[in-house]
Write a protein that holds these residues in place. Structure first.
Motif, PDB file in Angstrom:
ATOM      1  N   TYR A  81      35.809  41.606  20.937  1.00 46.86           N
ATOM      2  CA  TYR A  81      35.333  41.869  22.165  1.00 46.86           C
ATOM      3  C   TYR A  81      36.385  42.547  23.133  1.00 46.86           C
ATOM      4  N   ALA A  82      37.848  41.986  23.298  1.00 48.74           N
ATOM      5  CA  ALA A  82      38.672  42.808  23.998  1.00 48.74           C
ATOM      6  C   ALA A  82      38.323  42.993  25.289  1.00 48.74           C
ATOM      7  N   LEU A  83      37.735  41.719  26.046  1.00 39.05           N
ATOM      8  CA  LEU A  83      37.339  41.961  27.334  1.00 39.05           C
ATOM      9  C   LEU A  83      38.903  41.650  28.194  1.00 39.05           C
ATOM     10  N   PHE A  84      38.832  42.266  29.459  1.00 36.56           N
ATOM     11  CA  PHE A  84      40.010  41.933  30.408  1.00 36.56           C
ATOM     12  C   PHE A  84      39.976  40.775  30.905  1.00 36.56           C
ATOM     13  N   PRO A  85      40.688  39.761  30.674  1.00 39.17           N
ATOM     14  CA  PRO A  85      40.690  38.527  31.037  1.00 39.17           C
ATOM     15  C   PRO A  85      40.953  38.385  32.795  1.00 39.17           C
ATOM     16  N   ALA A 102      23.095  47.649  32.938  1.00 41.75           N
ATOM     17  CA  ALA A 102      23.665  47.245  31.859  1.00 41.75           C
ATOM     18  C   ALA A 102      23.733  45.856  31.525  1.00 41.75           C
ATOM     19  N   LEU A 103      23.914  45.133  32.401  1.00 37.77           N
ATOM     20  CA  LEU A 103      24.016  43.624  32.316  1.00 37.77           C
ATOM     21  C   LEU A 103      22.353  43.238  31.891  1.00 37.77           C
ATOM     22  N   LYS A 104      21.571  43.847  32.638  1.00 36.45           N
ATOM     23  CA  LYS A 104      20.325  43.549  32.281  1.00 36.45           C
ATOM     24  C   LYS A 104      19.717  43.770  30.778  1.00 36.45           C
ATOM     25  N   VAL A 105      20.208  44.799  30.316  1.00 42.39           N
ATOM     26  CA  VAL A 105      19.931  45.271  28.854  1.00 42.39           C
ATOM     27  C   VAL A 105      20.370  44.140  27.984  1.00 42.39           C
ATOM     28  N   VAL A 106      21.719  43.669  28.364  1.00 45.89           N
ATOM     29  CA  VAL A 106      22.187  42.437  27.427  1.00 45.89           C
ATOM     30  C   VAL A 106      21.769  41.179  27.759  1.00 45.89           C
ATOM     31  N   GLN A 107      20.734  41.080  28.489  1.00 42.85           N
ATOM     32  CA  GLN A 107      20.453  39.927  29.053  1.00 42.85           C
ATOM     33  C   GLN A 107      21.230  38.965  29.824  1.00 42.85           C
ATOM     34  N   LEU A 108      22.287  39.498  30.553  1.00 45.72           N
ATOM     35  CA  LEU A 108      22.859  38.818  31.179  1.00 45.72           C
ATOM     36  C   LEU A 108      22.886  39.108  32.959  1.00 45.72           C
ATOM     37  N   PRO A 109      21.643  39.364  33.358  1.00 43.35           N
ATOM     38  CA  PRO A 109      21.814  39.900  34.698  1.00 43.35           C
ATOM     39  C   PRO A 109      22.491  39.037  35.660  1.00 43.35           C
ATOM     40  N   ASP A 110      22.472  37.577  35.724  1.00 46.39           N
ATOM     41  CA  ASP A 110      22.831  36.799  36.703  1.00 46.39           C
ATOM     42  C   ASP A 110      24.668  36.459  36.495  1.00 46.39           C
ATOM     43  N   TYR A 111      25.177  37.422  35.609  1.00 47.51           N
ATOM     44  CA  TYR A 111      26.516  36.755  35.342  1.00 47.51           C
ATOM     45  C   TYR A 111      27.518  37.558  35.968  1.00 47.51           C
ATOM     46  N   ALA A 112      27.269  38.497  36.769  1.00 51.76           N
ATOM     47  CA  ALA A 112      28.154  39.621  37.296  1.00 51.76           C
ATOM     48  C   ALA A 112      29.534  38.943  37.750  1.00 51.76           C
ATOM     49  N   ASN A 113      29.198  37.739  38.449  1.00 55.38           N
ATOM     50  CA  ASN A 113      30.579  37.228  39.114  1.00 55.38           C
ATOM     51  C   ASN A 113      31.212  36.243  38.311  1.00 55.38           C
ATOM     52  N   ARG A 114      30.851  36.079  37.062  1.00 51.65           N
ATOM     53  CA  ARG A 114      31.425  34.866  36.274  1.00 51.65           C
ATOM     54  C   ARG A 114      32.894  35.448  35.717  1.00 51.65           C
ATOM     55  N   GLU A 115      33.864  34.712  35.512  1.00 49.69           N
ATOM     56  CA  GLU A 115      35.286  34.906  34.856  1.00 49.69           C
ATOM     57  C   GLU A 115      34.895  35.170  33.242  1.00 49.69           C
ATOM     58  N   ILE A 116      35.630  35.840  32.856  1.00 52.53           N
ATOM     59  CA  ILE A 116      35.287  35.973  31.246  1.00 52.53           C
ATOM     60  C   ILE A 116      35.717  34.462  30.521  1.00 52.53           C
ATOM     61  N   SER A 117      36.553  33.894  31.038  1.00 52.71           N
ATOM     62  CA  SER A 117      36.791  32.494  30.396  1.00 52.71           C
ATOM     63  C   SER A 117      35.840  31.585  30.556  1.00 52.71           C
ATOM     64  N   GLU A 118      34.654  31.925  31.674  1.00 46.87           N
ATOM     65  CA  GLU A 118      33.579  31.153  31.913  1.00 46.87           C
ATOM     66  C   GLU A 118      32.454  31.293  30.888  1.00 46.87           C
ATOM     67  N   LEU A 119      32.612  32.164  29.793  1.00 48.07           N
ATOM     68  CA  LEU A 119      31.522  32.761  29.289  1.00 48.07           C
ATOM     69  C   LEU A 119      31.635  32.091  27.753  1.00 48.07           C
ATOM     70  N   SER A 120      30.586  32.024  27.118  1.00 52.14           N
ATOM     71  CA  SER A 120      30.412  31.558  25.770  1.00 52.14           C
ATOM     72  C   SER A 120      30.785  32.763  24.692  1.00 52.14           C
ATOM     73  N   GLY A 121      31.028  32.304  23.618  1.00 56.72           N
ATOM     74  CA  GLY A 121      31.455  33.670  22.644  1.00 56.72           C
ATOM     75  C   GLY A 121      30.424  34.834  22.520  1.00 56.72           C
ATOM     76  N   GLY A 122      28.975  34.498  22.507  1.00 59.43           N
ATOM     77  CA  GLY A 122      28.036  35.393  22.464  1.00 59.43           C
ATOM     78  C   GLY A 122      27.863  36.098  23.653  1.00 59.43           C
ATOM     79  N   GLN A 123      28.171  35.398  24.875  1.00 58.61           N
ATOM     80  CA  GLN A 123      27.877  35.963  26.321  1.00 58.61           C
ATOM     81  C   GLN A 123      29.014  36.909  26.330  1.00 58.61           C
ATOM     82  N   GLN A 124      30.291  36.594  25.903  1.00 57.25           N
ATOM     83  CA  GLN A 124      31.331  37.662  25.746  1.00 57.25           C
ATOM     84  C   GLN A 124      31.153  38.719  25.214  1.00 57.25           C
TER      85      GLN A 124
END
Ligand SMILES: Nc1ncnc2c1ncn2[C@@H]1O[C@H](COP(=O)(O)OP(=O)(O)OP(=O)(O)O)[C@@H](O)[C@H]1O
Ligand SMILES: [Mg+2]
Lengths: 277, 363
Positions: free
Chosen positions: B87-91, B120-142
């Motif tokens: 994933y290499a998301l910026f923490p 893009a977030l809608k395409v990956v089915q995460l439309p309501d997650y824009a404000n989440r921190e990366i550490s607050e996501l599950s592996g699949g969400q990341q």
């Protein structure tokens, strides 16, 4: 289970009580009493109303800030380059090595280097621009203090850089960031914890340097550290010395609080409209 | 054939420790197509992507992008984006900032960035997650944020390193459709790494099957499924019955002691070969009418078919897919068409294999 854990805590607690808590209480007691052992705020009043003490405080703060800034400017690039090199362990050892040498010895070595007949002045004379007065100047004080503090700045920064996942750098470059953008947007923010730890490790001791101010700065640089030494060893005014000690401790706590990693909780980026407009 | 967008020419990658991760890789990637790299763990799939993206240099060989050699072009100037295996998301950034990273660098207007990121977030089915921190996501969400961060840039080429590995079956299927749809709508070239052969078969225009740093076979999913080049590919792609055999002459092969008509040719007479029969190509009949007779050992209900395991009189195991159940322990006959038999030579290289197929399929 609980019992054994508390058993192992005993030496630690004893240490803390003997060498941290007790001295703090003693210093506080000394600062709040007069010669006759009566409670008084006299010392703090003297401190707060005296121009000399205020100047000393500002002076300490200013020099600690300068020393921290100089070491940071040198240490971050050094740590960064170090993290990219082969044989890092060897280079790291060379950086740590000077910290194993007694502070006084290092200071005297600098006197040897910087004195009017020292190596540096011999060289300056050789190229025709010396000898000059190097010792007992602000510059030499900053130089020596920074030299001594640098390892304590490099190490935490180096650790933070090494822990940085290289995939994040790749990700940043992949998304189009130049080396410089990658540094400012990814590398530096993610190693800021190391920088903060380094600042703590350098700034706080720098507030109370006294040996270097005396031996290298030649008492031209008067800081709170020098004042404490003076009060305890020369004028025997322990109450005043302790008061300055308390002031120093308070400054340290403020510094710790400023540089501690608080769990950031930024305000919502979205759907807050004006942020995106 | 279209002008290729990426070509790998004789790429070899040796790591500092002397390990050869890739050996003489040649690939031609055409624009707008969906390619899969399929292979077991450690076969060099990620290494190929890293070389295309510019994170590591090939020891030998050239990377060519739209006709220009780009061996020395830094990663940030290559017109490719990557979905990283880890994933290499910026923490230190939240979901929105992560996805917006590439667009922000392009100095796009804020309004436009916001629109694209949310899309893009809608395409990956995460439309309501824009404000989440990366550490607050599950592996699949990341993992899905990582996909969004790459697709939002609409690059010419998208490299995806097992981008769906952390998702459950249903979400995985949904995302397969989303990605395929996106790829076709925007005409992005996908190079998609997976260990999952079903995923590769379902999504790709072309598959590269890899093992031990080499491309064993490349082709359309149907080609590779129907005509695997060797034992490894046949086993890795789909399920199969693989038996030792002998090529008696063109269009006649012998295995389990009997000779059968087949559709393969171009080999030496009496050459030792391997024969592949796919389980779904085997039809069950009575023992009298069967070309082969096996005794049913076990059967499992797989939802849309029964998976039957039986043994013939020589003790060879047979895997059969059937829509109807059979009785355990019963003797059944198996029939198949000559085209259902696929003959593989030992040690045949892909070029020779293709040439031979071409030669006898013409006449
Ligand atoms: N930096 C490295 N130094 C030495 N060997 C490496 C290095 N990186 C990868 N390898 C080796 O190269 C081979 C191919 O690695 P690669 O990551 O490309 O595999 P992969 O096909 O992506 O596997 P997976 O499906 O498990 O992700 C592996 O055997 C791996 O151990
Ligand atoms: Mg991989």
């Amino acid at each position: 289970m609980k019992k054994t854990r508390s058993f192992f805590m005993v030496p630690y607690l004893a240490w803390i009580i003997l060498f941290v808590i007790a001295p703090l209480i003693l210093i506080l007691y000394q600062s709040l009493t007069n010669n006759q052992g009566q409670w008084t705020l006299q010392n703090f009043q003297t401190y707060a109303t005296s121009w000399t003490y205020l100047k000393m405080t500002l002076n300490s703060f200013w020099y600690a800030l300068l020393i921290t800034a100089v070491t940071l400017l040198i240490s971050y690039p050094t740590a960064y380059i170090l993290s990219k090199m082969k044989r890092q362990q060897l280079w790291l050892l060379l950086i740590i090595l000077p910290t194993w040498i007694n502070l006084l010895l290092k200071t005297y070595a600098f006197i040897g280097l910087l004195s009017r007949t020292g190596t540096v002045n011999q060289f300056l004379a050789f190229i025709g621009i010396g000898p000059r007065q190097l010792l007992f100047s602000d510059f030499s004080f900053l130089l020596v203090a920074s030299y001594i503090e640098i390892p304590f700045m490099i190490l935490p920064i180096y650790n933070a850089i090494v822990q940085l996942d290289p995939a994040l750098v790749n990700a940043s470059r992949d998304l189009g960031a130049t080396n410089f953008q990658t540094f400012t947007k990814v590398v530096f923010p993610l190693t800021i914890s190391g920088v903060k730890a380094g600042i703590q490790a350098v700034f706080i001791p720098s507030l109370s340097l006294f040996m270097i101010t005396r031996l290298i700065g030649g008492n031209r640089v008067i800081t709170l550290g020098t004042a404490i030494e003076e009060h305890f060893l020369t004028t025997m005014n322990w109450g005043m010395g302790s008061t300055i000690g308390v002031v120093l401790i308070v400054m340290m706590f403020i510094m710790m609080m400023l540089t501690n990693d608080r769990k950031k909780k930024r305000q919502e980026v979205l759907p807050n409209e004006e942020k995106t407009n | 054939m279209q002008k290729p967008i990426i070509e790998l020419k004789k790429i070899t990658k040796r790591y500092d420790d002397g390990f050869t991760a890739l050996e003489n890789i040649n690939m031609t990637i055409e624009p707008g197509k969906f390619y899969s790299l399929l292979g077991p763990s450690g076969s060099g799939k990620t290494t190929i992507l890293r070389i295309i993206a510019g994170f590591t240099d090939a020891t030998e060989g050239d990377v060519v992008f739209e006709g220009n050699k780009i061996n020395a072009l830094p990663a940030n100037q290559r017109k490719v984006n990557t979905v990283f295996q880890n994933y290499a998301l910026f923490p230190h950034m939240d979901v929105f900032e992560n996805v917006a990273f590439g667009l922000t660098l392009k100095k796009m207007p804020k309004q436009e960035i916001r629109k694209r990121v949310l899309n893009a977030l809608k395409v990956v089915q995460l439309p309501d997650y824009a404000n989440r921190e990366i550490s607050e996501l599950s592996g699949g969400q990341q993992q899905r944020v990582a996909i969004a961060r790459a697709i939002v840039n609409e690059p010419k080429v998208l490299l995806l390193d097992e981008p769906l590995s952390a998702l459950d079956m249903k979400l995985r299927k949904d995302m397969q459709y989303e990605l395929r749809e996106l790829q076709q709508r925007l005409k992005i070239t996908f190079i998609f790494v997976t260990h999952d052969q079903e995923e590769a078969l379902a999504m790709s225009d072309e598959i590269f099957v890899m093992n031990d740093g080499q491309v064993l076979q490349s082709g359309t999913p149907v080609d590779i499924y129907d005509e695997p080049i060797n034992h490894f590919v046949a086993n890795f792609i789909g399920e199969s019955n693989i038996l030792p055999g002998k090529m008696l002459k063109d269009f006649e092969v012998q295995f389990v002691g009997k000779s059968f008509e087949c559709a393969d040719a171009g080999m030496r007479p009496n050459e030792k070969v391997e024969v592949v029969l796919r389980p779904e190509d085997l039809d069950i009949t009575t023992p009298e009418q069967g070309k082969l007779v096996v005794k049913v050992d076990t059967q499992l209900f797989r939802g849309d078919h029964f998976e039957i395991v039986g043994y013939d009189e020589d003790g060879n195991e047979w895997l059969i897919h059937s829509t109807n159940p059979v009785k355990d322990g019963k003797q059944i006959g198996l029939t198949f068409e000559p085209e259902d038999i696929h003959v593989m030579r030992f040690g045949e290289k892909e070029a020779d294999f293709d040439a031979r197929l071409e030669q006898y399929e013409e006449d």
